[in-house]
Scaffold this motif. Structure first.
Motif, PDB file in Angstrom:
ATOM      1  N   ARG A  64       0.826  -1.216   0.000  1.00  0.00           N
ATOM      2  CA  ARG A  64       0.000   0.000   0.000  1.00  0.00           C
ATOM      3  C   ARG A  64       0.858   1.264   0.000  1.00  0.00           C
ATOM      4  N   ARG A  65       1.983   1.229   0.733  1.00  0.00           N
ATOM      5  CA  ARG A  65       2.853   2.409   0.791  1.00  0.00           C
ATOM      6  C   ARG A  65       3.449   2.726  -0.577  1.00  0.00           C
ATOM      7  N   GLU A 119       0.800   4.583  -2.597  1.00  0.00           N
ATOM      8  CA  GLU A 119       0.655   5.986  -2.197  1.00  0.00           C
ATOM      9  C   GLU A 119       1.853   6.822  -2.667  1.00  0.00           C
ATOM     10  N   MET A 148      -0.579  14.630   0.578  1.00  0.00           N
ATOM     11  CA  MET A 148      -1.554  13.628   1.000  1.00  0.00           C
ATOM     12  C   MET A 148      -2.150  14.048   2.341  1.00  0.00           C
ATOM     13  N   TYR A 179      -4.799  12.566   3.877  1.00  0.00           N
ATOM     14  CA  TYR A 179      -5.135  11.424   4.727  1.00  0.00           C
ATOM     15  C   TYR A 179      -5.207  10.180   3.849  1.00  0.00           C
ATOM     16  N   ALA A 180      -4.991   9.031   4.470  1.00  0.00           N
ATOM     17  CA  ALA A 180      -5.111   7.732   3.799  1.00  0.00           C
ATOM     18  C   ALA A 180      -5.638   6.719   4.808  1.00  0.00           C
ATOM     19  N   SER A 190      -7.428   2.466   5.097  1.00  0.00           N
ATOM     20  CA  SER A 190      -7.568   1.184   4.404  1.00  0.00           C
ATOM     21  C   SER A 190      -8.427   0.243   5.230  1.00  0.00           C
ATOM     22  N   TYR A 193      -8.314   0.557  -0.345  1.00  0.00           N
ATOM     23  CA  TYR A 193      -7.487   1.728  -0.050  1.00  0.00           C
ATOM     24  C   TYR A 193      -8.263   2.992  -0.443  1.00  0.00           C
ATOM     25  N   THR A 237      -7.412   7.187  -0.502  1.00  0.00           N
ATOM     26  CA  THR A 237      -6.383   8.200  -0.334  1.00  0.00           C
ATOM     27  C   THR A 237      -6.925   9.553  -0.771  1.00  0.00           C
ATOM     28  N   HIS A 293     -11.890   8.795   9.877  1.00  0.00           N
ATOM     29  CA  HIS A 293     -12.209   7.684   8.991  1.00  0.00           C
ATOM     30  C   HIS A 293     -12.860   6.559   9.789  1.00  0.00           C
ATOM     31  N   ASP A 319       1.336  14.032   5.259  1.00  0.00           N
ATOM     32  CA  ASP A 319       2.391  13.015   5.318  1.00  0.00           C
ATOM     33  C   ASP A 319       3.651  13.593   4.676  1.00  0.00           C
TER      34      ASP A 319
END
Length: 642
Positions: free
Chosen positions: A343-344, A347, A360, A362-363, A365, A370, A372, A388, A608
């Motif tokens: 996942r990283r 992103e 970014m 927010y993210a 999962s 996923y 984003t 979230h 981030d």
């Protein structure tokens, strides 16, 4: 003794003029003698002759100037001279106030004519001619006497401004008038306006200013006489200037984005500031109008079922930055179902594609789901804290392949909810998909700490009613209730992207029309082909033994509290990405914004940072490799030619 007494009395009589007469002193020192003294009658005749000479008559002889007054009478003579000066100043002011005189430049030239007379006299036909007060004065009196002549000294000729020692014999210049200087010519009408060319709608966010800062320009002109730095958003500046065609050039502007703040404004801050009634809220109407003049924000949404592939596309530009889009948007929300294992890495690839203009926010999962959210970097200060929540629709909660993940936040005074979900698969499992929807709207626990912007229109049993703008997208798995042969036949008969005959068999379209699912939601008109199911790497639908029917499984739906709050700009699929059996679906929207209050908990600009730096580093590395490849290619081409 009698003879001396007659001369003495005669001299005293010449020194006591009437109030209506004009007295002129000569600045040159002279020796006074009885021979030089003339009777008063001769003196008056000489003055009259000099006046007639100023009108154009040429005298056959040159009159001698009067002698200097005695020291004992200096105070009286000075008072008379002051009276004459005041009278001339008053007459000059009357001449300036007369509209008939000031309206013509020819008349003003007539009044300003100055004639050099013999013997060092300078005769001036000023405004006192109207009052029949004509006098002859020495050159020094013209140059240094009345304040009016000091201000209008530029109208004197170059000859008169010379010292007396440099002037030639006045007898050689009889009747010569001074050099006339015309008034400056003013434009008869307004100058033509400059042509404006605003190429980018996104620059309008940088071209506004708070209305309470307009008075600073007035203070600068009237008091400080200096230019204050103001925002490009001032509407007065927009009337006379053009804008850059790119944000990069706009960022190089010499104007400051910050508005000046006066100490008295800080002292007088009201307790209403930060509320709906106040005008100084950080999320208030003035700040909103400065960044979004039309109060609409651009939202870009992409949904894609990646089929769990480890290998990502080499380039995501077609997914996020399609070539047919004129401008980039303010928000980028990407939802993925059956996402890649790393996942990283996904992103980071998104950050690398969007570049330094976006961060970014927010993210979140839920298993392989996923979600984003990227936001334009200079808008992050107006975002609230982000929340979230997740919901699983599987019987066994540990299996997180089906379900939903939602992200909520407030931007200015408008609350947003973004949900991506993956419903139960299967051609005939329509009822199970409706159950998935009902479970999500009831169990998705949002908002948590964010204030409800309109609690009177919210219901506890439906999360989508608790937000102003809701976008729900993902792989809903609704199919076309038709055989594959019939579906392909209808697809072949479609003209100009008219998918109406095909959508008549769409399960989701039918259930929404019946009101059993997605209550209150809308979908833009579909003009693209079904996005499921393709053979990987090509544009051919499923050729396996199952021969699945092409369907519109990937959708983007939206709901708003106020009608016409969401306008659809684009709704299509991305056919160039072929690494999965699904084609990504993208939607571009213009969403209505409303001002907010300072009771909204802000996110304090958090994003981030590590992901941002890694994405930029990769972007730079990619660019360097591209330039090196181009350099090597050009070198090999030169060698081949040689």
């Amino acid at each position: 003794m009698t003879e001396n007494g007659e001369h003495s009395s005669l001299h005293q009589n010449c020194q006591a003029p009437d109030k209506g007469d004009s007295v002129v002193t000569d600045s040159r020192p002279r020796k006074t003698s009885l021979v030089d003294v003339k009777p008063c009658k001769e003196h008056s005749d000489a003055l009259k002759l000099a006046a007639r000479k100023g009108e154009g008559e040429i005298s056959p002889y040159q009159p001698r100037p009067p002698s200097l007054p005695r020291q004992a009478k200096s105070s009286k003579s000075g008072s008379v001279e002051e009276t004459v000066r005041n009278r001339r100043l008053r007459n000059s002011q009357e001449s300036l106030s007369d509209p008939a005189e000031t309206g013509s430049s020819t008349d003003s030239l007539k009044e300003d004519q100055t004639v050099a007379a013999p013997g060092g006299f300078v005769v001036s036909n000023a405004a006192t001619i109207r009052n029949r007060d004509t006098s002859a004065r020495p050159h020094s009196a013209v140059a240094t006497g009345s304040p009016v002549f000091r201000e209008r000294g530029s109208s004197l000729s170059e000859y008169e401004r010379r010292p007396r020692s440099q002037q030639s014999d006045p007898t050689d210049h009889r009747g010569r008038s001074t050099k006339q200087r015309l008034s400056p010519v003013q434009p008869t009408g307004p100058l033509p306006a400059l042509e404006k060319s605003f190429m980018s709608a996104t620059l309008r966010a940088a071209n506004r200013i708070d209305r309470d800062c307009l008075d600073y320009g007035v203070l600068a002109r009237e008091k400080l006489r200096e230019r204050l730095h103001r925002n490009l958003s001032d509407s007065r500046l927009l009337e006379n200037m053009g804008s850059d065609s790119a944000s990069v050039n706009s960022m190089r502007s010499t104007y400051s984005v910050l508005s000046p703040i006066r100490p008295q404004d800080v002292r007088n801050r009201s307790y209403l500031e930060g509320s709906v009634l106040g005008s100084g809220a950080l999320l208030g109407a003035e700040e909103l109008d400065r960044y979004f003049p039309d109060r609409r924000v651009g939202v870009y949404i992409a949904t894609w079922n990646m089929q769990g592939e480890k290998g990502l596309p080499a380039n995501l530009d077609d997914l996020l930055l399609p070539t047919d889009s004129e401008f980039a948007q303010d928000f980028y929300i990407i939802g993925v179902q059956e996402g890649c294992p790393d996942r990283r890495e996904w992103e980071t690839r998104l950050q690398e594609t969007l570049g330094p203009y976006y961060v970014m926010l927010y993210a979140a999962s839920h298993g392989v789901l996923y979600l984003t959210v990227f936001v334009r970097r200079d808008l992050i200060w107006f975002c609230s804290e982000v929340e979230h929540a997740t919901v699983t629709t599987r019987i066994i909660s540990q299996i997180k392949t089906k379900g939903a993940v939602g992200i909520a936040f407030t931007f200015f005074g408008t609350s947003f909810l973004f949900i991506t979900s993956h419903f139960t698969s299967g051609d005939a499992k329509v009822y199970e998909r409706i159950l998935d929807y009902n479970k999500i709207v009831e169990a998705l626990a949002l908002p948590k700490g964010l204030p409800d912007t309109n609690p009177y229109r919210s219901t506890p049993s439906d999360v989508t009613t608790r937000f102003d703008q809701v976008f729900w997208f993902g792989d809903f798995n609704f199919r076309l209730s038709k055989d594959r042969v019939d579906v392909e036949s209808i697809m072949n008969r479609t003209v100009d992207g008219d998918m109406g005959p095909l959508l008549e068999h769409d399960q989701l379209f039918k259930e929404m029309k019946d009101g059993s699912i997605f209550k209150g939601f809308q979908e833009a008109t579909i003009h693209f082909l079904p996005t499921y199911k393709f053979d990987i790497g090509c544009d051919i639908y499923d050729t396996t033994s199952k021969q699945r029917t092409p369907s519109y499984t990937d959708r983007i739906l939206f709901r708003n509290r106020q009608a016409e709050d969401i306008k659809v700009v684009k709704y299509t699929s991305c056919s160039s990405i072929k690494t999965s059996d699904h084609r990504p679906v993208i939607g571009v929207f213009q969403v209505k914004l409303r001002p907010g209050r300072d009771n909204i908990p802000l996110g304090a600009g958090q994003f981030d940072r590590g992901l941002y730096l890694e994405g930029i580093r990769r972007r730079i590395t990619r660019e360097l490799k591209r330039r090196e490849a181009m350099k090597n290619q050009s070198s090999s081409t030169i060698c081949a030619i040689a």
